[in-house]
Design a protein around this motif. Sequence first.
Motif, PDB file in Angstrom:
ATOM      1  N   ALA A   1       0.758  -1.035  -0.104  1.00  0.00           N
ATOM      2  CA  ALA A   1      -0.139   0.071  -0.129  1.00  0.00           C
ATOM      3  C   ALA A   1       0.873   1.232  -0.018  1.00  0.00           C
ATOM      4  O   ALA A   1       1.975   1.087   0.641  1.00  0.00           O
ATOM      5  CB  ALA A   1      -1.086   0.084   1.149  1.00  0.00           C
ATOM      6  N   VAL A   2       0.466   2.139  -0.603  1.00  0.00           N
ATOM      7  CA  VAL A   2       1.223   3.574  -0.778  1.00  0.00           C
ATOM      8  C   VAL A   2       1.462   4.138   0.487  1.00  0.00           C
ATOM      9  O   VAL A   2       2.510   4.756   1.053  1.00  0.00           O
ATOM     10  CB  VAL A   2       0.595   4.454  -1.729  1.00  0.00           C
ATOM     11  N   PRO A   3       0.451   4.277   1.537  1.00  0.00           N
ATOM     12  CA  PRO A   3       0.797   4.942   2.564  1.00  0.00           C
ATOM     13  C   PRO A   3       2.041   4.196   3.459  1.00  0.00           C
ATOM     14  O   PRO A   3       2.581   4.994   4.258  1.00  0.00           O
ATOM     15  CB  PRO A   3      -0.640   4.731   3.435  1.00  0.00           C
ATOM     16  N   ILE A   4       1.864   2.983   3.439  1.00  0.00           N
ATOM     17  CA  ILE A   4       3.101   2.086   3.982  1.00  0.00           C
ATOM     18  C   ILE A   4       4.398   2.429   3.737  1.00  0.00           C
ATOM     19  O   ILE A   4       5.217   2.833   4.506  1.00  0.00           O
ATOM     20  CB  ILE A   4       2.747   0.568   4.119  1.00  0.00           C
ATOM     21  N   ILE A   5       4.425   2.418   2.154  1.00  0.00           N
ATOM     22  CA  ILE A   5       5.618   2.606   1.684  1.00  0.00           C
ATOM     23  C   ILE A   5       6.116   4.462   2.051  1.00  0.00           C
ATOM     24  O   ILE A   5       7.369   4.584   2.251  1.00  0.00           O
ATOM     25  CB  ILE A   5       5.566   2.558   0.175  1.00  0.00           C
ATOM     26  N   ALA A   6       5.128   5.091   1.869  1.00  0.00           N
ATOM     27  CA  ALA A   6       5.283   6.579   2.133  1.00  0.00           C
ATOM     28  C   ALA A   6       5.682   6.842   3.585  1.00  0.00           C
ATOM     29  O   ALA A   6       6.851   7.440   3.574  1.00  0.00           O
ATOM     30  CB  ALA A   6       4.049   7.339   1.808  1.00  0.00           C
ATOM     31  N   ALA A   7       5.278   6.224   4.210  1.00  0.00           N
ATOM     32  CA  ALA A   7       5.575   6.505   5.759  1.00  0.00           C
ATOM     33  C   ALA A   7       7.160   6.024   6.071  1.00  0.00           C
ATOM     34  O   ALA A   7       7.815   6.733   6.847  1.00  0.00           O
ATOM     35  CB  ALA A   7       4.657   5.644   6.680  1.00  0.00           C
TER      36      ALA A   7
ATOM     37  N   LEU B   1      10.149   8.783  -4.873  1.00  0.00           N
ATOM     38  CA  LEU B   1       9.231   7.536  -4.152  1.00  0.00           C
ATOM     39  C   LEU B   1       8.314   7.150  -5.431  1.00  0.00           C
ATOM     40  O   LEU B   1       8.069   5.769  -5.509  1.00  0.00           O
ATOM     41  CB  LEU B   1       8.652   8.146  -2.953  1.00  0.00           C
ATOM     42  N   ILE B   2       7.638   7.993  -6.065  1.00  0.00           N
ATOM     43  CA  ILE B   2       6.879   7.613  -7.102  1.00  0.00           C
ATOM     44  C   ILE B   2       7.390   6.664  -8.434  1.00  0.00           C
ATOM     45  O   ILE B   2       6.737   5.673  -8.516  1.00  0.00           O
ATOM     46  CB  ILE B   2       6.198   8.937  -7.844  1.00  0.00           C
ATOM     47  N   ILE B   3       8.837   7.242  -8.639  1.00  0.00           N
ATOM     48  CA  ILE B   3       9.364   6.435  -9.674  1.00  0.00           C
ATOM     49  C   ILE B   3       9.582   5.062  -9.351  1.00  0.00           C
ATOM     50  O   ILE B   3       9.573   4.027 -10.138  1.00  0.00           O
ATOM     51  CB  ILE B   3      10.706   7.101  -9.871  1.00  0.00           C
ATOM     52  N   TRP B   4      10.381   5.026  -8.000  1.00  0.00           N
ATOM     53  CA  TRP B   4      10.459   3.457  -7.423  1.00  0.00           C
ATOM     54  C   TRP B   4       9.473   2.709  -7.210  1.00  0.00           C
ATOM     55  O   TRP B   4       9.460   1.345  -7.729  1.00  0.00           O
ATOM     56  CB  TRP B   4      11.175   3.956  -5.848  1.00  0.00           C
ATOM     57  N   ARG B   5       8.218   3.153  -6.973  1.00  0.00           N
ATOM     58  CA  ARG B   5       7.086   2.254  -6.914  1.00  0.00           C
ATOM     59  C   ARG B   5       6.465   2.142  -8.320  1.00  0.00           C
ATOM     60  O   ARG B   5       5.989   0.957  -8.549  1.00  0.00           O
ATOM     61  CB  ARG B   5       6.098   2.784  -5.891  1.00  0.00           C
TER      62      ARG B   5
ATOM     63  N   LEU C   1      -1.089  12.979 -12.767  1.00  0.00           N
ATOM     64  CA  LEU C   1      -2.174  14.096 -12.610  1.00  0.00           C
ATOM     65  C   LEU C   1      -3.322  13.841 -11.564  1.00  0.00           C
ATOM     66  O   LEU C   1      -3.785  14.628 -11.186  1.00  0.00           O
ATOM     67  CB  LEU C   1      -2.824  14.298 -14.049  1.00  0.00           C
ATOM     68  N   SER C   2      -3.426  12.491 -11.330  1.00  0.00           N
ATOM     69  CA  SER C   2      -4.788  12.334 -10.607  1.00  0.00           C
ATOM     70  C   SER C   2      -4.590  11.217  -9.405  1.00  0.00           C
ATOM     71  O   SER C   2      -5.447  10.589  -8.968  1.00  0.00           O
ATOM     72  CB  SER C   2      -5.988  11.944 -11.445  1.00  0.00           C
ATOM     73  N   SER C   3      -3.290  10.372  -9.241  1.00  0.00           N
ATOM     74  CA  SER C   3      -3.186   9.605  -8.469  1.00  0.00           C
ATOM     75  C   SER C   3      -1.913   9.596  -7.592  1.00  0.00           C
ATOM     76  O   SER C   3      -1.426   8.372  -7.110  1.00  0.00           O
ATOM     77  CB  SER C   3      -3.209   8.113  -9.149  1.00  0.00           C
ATOM     78  N   VAL C   4      -1.628  10.614  -6.907  1.00  0.00           N
ATOM     79  CA  VAL C   4      -0.487  10.891  -6.166  1.00  0.00           C
ATOM     80  C   VAL C   4      -1.082  11.319  -4.890  1.00  0.00           C
ATOM     81  O   VAL C   4      -0.086  11.815  -4.216  1.00  0.00           O
ATOM     82  CB  VAL C   4       0.358  11.962  -6.974  1.00  0.00           C
TER      83      VAL C   4
ATOM     84  N   ILE D   1       1.174  11.708   2.888  1.00  0.00           N
ATOM     85  CA  ILE D   1       2.124  11.134   3.954  1.00  0.00           C
ATOM     86  C   ILE D   1       3.343  11.962   3.901  1.00  0.00           C
ATOM     87  O   ILE D   1       3.923  12.475   5.036  1.00  0.00           O
ATOM     88  CB  ILE D   1       2.189   9.810   3.770  1.00  0.00           C
ATOM     89  N   MET D   2       3.946  11.973   2.800  1.00  0.00           N
ATOM     90  CA  MET D   2       5.484  12.742   2.799  1.00  0.00           C
ATOM     91  C   MET D   2       5.196  14.094   2.918  1.00  0.00           C
ATOM     92  O   MET D   2       6.017  14.882   3.745  1.00  0.00           O
ATOM     93  CB  MET D   2       5.636  12.399   1.354  1.00  0.00           C
TER      94      MET D   2
END
Length: 293
Positions: free
Chosen positions: A110-116, A158-162, A221-224, A230-231
């Motif tokens: 999940a994105v929140p887990i990775i972002a945290a 972070l976005i690139i990595w995921r 544009l619509s999913s970040v 979180i960041m």
Amino acid sequence: MDQTSRLKPYLYVAPLVALLLFVFGYPLVQIFEYSFKQIRGIDGPWIGFRNYELIFGQDLFWEAVRHNLMLLIAIPIMIAWSLLVAILLYDRLKGWKVYRIVIFVPYILAVPIIAAIMKKMFQFNGPVNEALRWLGADFLALDWIGSSDYALWTVMLLIIWREAALGIVLFLARLLNLDESLTEAAKLDGANWWQRVWYVILPQMRVVIEFYAVISVITMLSSVFAYVYIMGGGRGGPGTSTMVVELYIFGAIVRQSLPGIASAVSVLLFLVSLLLIVPLFAMRRRANEEETA
């Protein structure tokens, strides 16, 4: 075939279509309606394009748009990195099946887990900077999260990595379905690795690359929202350095209680996404035609 037989397939899917129209269609109509109203509570007076005029006159909105556009810089990096890794895996490196699984793990989480986790790692006294200091690269130990100069670029990293994990899997799936005789023929003709990639592999990957590029644009544009929420501490911080359109909508409806403004921005974001989805379907149709040709 009688009329009943022709209608039978449509009757089977009619309940699902009706459910989708209720779940997605009704809220969409309501959002369009609310964008032309000054909502207080559950309804409000009709004010025409006033909400849109207010939005276009706000510097914060344009800053959010600018940040979304800056995130588009990540797309060519994601495509290049995904292609490189996918082609290396396609060459059947030792243990490539294990690498394929490991590489895709970030996309499953999940994105929140990775972002945290990433937020903890990139703090000024976090593991990343500590490792850089230990290596003697103190000049690279930056305030990745707390500085407005670097916060958005850290989110982009972070976005690139995921998100690149999806590209790697998509490209690898396409590569594993290529006609390997063409690659072998090029190798016998003396083509080196780069020549085989450029003249043989990439032309056959064009449709998948286009598909992934459009998907990535829609994502930027619509999913970040989850990444920047979180960041950036939930407010697009530090300051407004990580404010994006989705977070702007969230702030308008949750913190400022302005559903009309939030609806107007949502409509604009929906229309932009729709303009990108249309060519996506065109690419899929063209891909199907090429596969059946």
